[in-house]
Design a protein around this motif. Structure first.
Motif, PDB file in Angstrom:
ATOM      1  N   ILE A   7       0.949  -1.119   0.597  1.00  0.00           N
ATOM      2  CA  ILE A   7      -0.337  -0.158  -0.265  1.00  0.00           C
ATOM      3  C   ILE A   7       0.606   1.131  -0.422  1.00  0.00           C
ATOM      4  O   ILE A   7       0.592   2.111  -0.901  1.00  0.00           O
ATOM      5  CB  ILE A   7      -1.134  -0.281   1.035  1.00  0.00           C
ATOM      6  CG1 ILE A   7      -1.574  -1.166   1.626  1.00  0.00           C
ATOM      7  CG2 ILE A   7      -1.753   1.467   1.602  1.00  0.00           C
ATOM      8  CD1 ILE A   7      -2.659  -1.325   1.990  1.00  0.00           C
ATOM      9  N   TRP A   9       3.995   1.389  -1.176  1.00  0.00           N
ATOM     10  CA  TRP A   9       4.343   1.238  -2.907  1.00  0.00           C
ATOM     11  C   TRP A   9       3.707   2.468  -3.765  1.00  0.00           C
ATOM     12  O   TRP A   9       4.232   2.952  -4.259  1.00  0.00           O
ATOM     13  CB  TRP A   9       5.366  -0.166  -2.920  1.00  0.00           C
ATOM     14  CG  TRP A   9       6.129   0.257  -2.281  1.00  0.00           C
ATOM     15  CD1 TRP A   9       6.762  -0.694  -1.543  1.00  0.00           C
ATOM     16  CD2 TRP A   9       7.395  -0.041  -3.800  1.00  0.00           C
ATOM     17  NE1 TRP A   9       7.904  -1.287  -1.922  1.00  0.00           N
ATOM     18  CE2 TRP A   9       8.412  -0.686  -2.806  1.00  0.00           C
ATOM     19  CE3 TRP A   9       7.657   0.797  -4.895  1.00  0.00           C
ATOM     20  CZ2 TRP A   9       9.905  -0.510  -3.671  1.00  0.00           C
ATOM     21  CZ3 TRP A   9       8.674   0.826  -5.766  1.00  0.00           C
ATOM     22  CH2 TRP A   9       9.680  -0.188  -4.577  1.00  0.00           C
ATOM     23  N   ILE A  10       2.162   2.294  -3.369  1.00  0.00           N
ATOM     24  CA  ILE A  10       0.915   2.325  -4.123  1.00  0.00           C
ATOM     25  C   ILE A  10       1.133   4.298  -3.834  1.00  0.00           C
ATOM     26  O   ILE A  10       0.526   4.678  -4.920  1.00  0.00           O
ATOM     27  CB  ILE A  10      -0.294   1.622  -4.403  1.00  0.00           C
ATOM     28  CG1 ILE A  10       0.013   0.070  -4.678  1.00  0.00           C
ATOM     29  CG2 ILE A  10      -1.406   2.289  -5.047  1.00  0.00           C
ATOM     30  CD1 ILE A  10      -1.137  -0.560  -4.482  1.00  0.00           C
ATOM     31  N   GLY A  14       2.307   7.192  -6.514  1.00  0.00           N
ATOM     32  CA  GLY A  14       1.815   7.390  -7.599  1.00  0.00           C
ATOM     33  C   GLY A  14       1.432   8.376  -7.341  1.00  0.00           C
ATOM     34  O   GLY A  14       0.835   9.670  -8.059  1.00  0.00           O
ATOM     35  N   LEU A  33      -4.031   5.356 -12.727  1.00  0.00           N
ATOM     36  CA  LEU A  33      -3.580   3.986 -12.919  1.00  0.00           C
ATOM     37  C   LEU A  33      -1.963   4.123 -13.050  1.00  0.00           C
ATOM     38  O   LEU A  33      -1.295   3.420 -13.013  1.00  0.00           O
ATOM     39  CB  LEU A  33      -4.119   3.129 -13.338  1.00  0.00           C
ATOM     40  CG  LEU A  33      -3.806   1.540 -13.564  1.00  0.00           C
ATOM     41  CD1 LEU A  33      -3.195   0.963 -11.969  1.00  0.00           C
ATOM     42  CD2 LEU A  33      -4.671   0.324 -14.057  1.00  0.00           C
ATOM     43  N   ILE A  36       0.268   5.618 -11.105  1.00  0.00           N
ATOM     44  CA  ILE A  36       1.315   4.570  -9.726  1.00  0.00           C
ATOM     45  C   ILE A  36       2.380   3.349 -10.604  1.00  0.00           C
ATOM     46  O   ILE A  36       3.015   3.590  -9.652  1.00  0.00           O
ATOM     47  CB  ILE A  36      -0.695   3.808  -9.633  1.00  0.00           C
ATOM     48  CG1 ILE A  36      -0.892   4.825  -8.579  1.00  0.00           C
ATOM     49  CG2 ILE A  36       0.229   2.450  -8.527  1.00  0.00           C
ATOM     50  CD1 ILE A  36      -2.112   4.225  -8.295  1.00  0.00           C
ATOM     51  N   VAL A  40       6.008   3.452  -8.873  1.00  0.00           N
ATOM     52  CA  VAL A  40       6.036   2.604  -8.936  1.00  0.00           C
ATOM     53  C   VAL A  40       7.810   2.101  -9.436  1.00  0.00           C
ATOM     54  O   VAL A  40       8.737   1.715  -9.373  1.00  0.00           O
ATOM     55  CB  VAL A  40       5.319   1.270  -8.855  1.00  0.00           C
ATOM     56  CG1 VAL A  40       6.305   0.118  -8.545  1.00  0.00           C
ATOM     57  CG2 VAL A  40       4.499   1.669  -7.695  1.00  0.00           C
TER      58      VAL A  40
END
Length: 90
Positions: A7, A9-10, A14, A33, A36, A40
């Motif tokens: 979570i 990392w997201i 993002g 999306l 993100i 990452v």
């Protein structure tokens, strides 16, 4: 504990991807999306480059992780723009 790391990392990815897309002027082409994903992957690129230069990235903290993701995301977007030949209008 693994779920919290994913979570984080997201969230960090993002935010970094979104800010990098603003810096590189590609925000109109990306959705949440893709921001993100760019953030990452940018974190992986940034972490790899820092390790190449001998910087210890383990346990450096949230701010350092965010900056690493941001720089890596900007590098990734610059490479994508160079390869695809997309030019932005100012």
């Amino acid at each position: 504990m693994l779920g919290i790391g994913i979570i984080a990392w997201i969230i960090i990815g993002g935010l970094a991807g979104w800010i990098a897309s603003k810096i590189m002027k590609t925000d109109a082409q990306q959705g949440i999306l893709l921001n993100i994903v760019v953030g990452v992957i940018g974190g992986v690129i940034g972490g790899f480059l820092l390790k190449v230069f001998g910087v210890d990235v383990e346990g450096a903290g949230w701010i350092f992780s965010f900056i690493t993701c941001l720089v890596g995301a900007c590098i990734l977007l610059a490479i994508v723009k160079a390869v695809t030949g997309r030019r932005t209008r100012v």
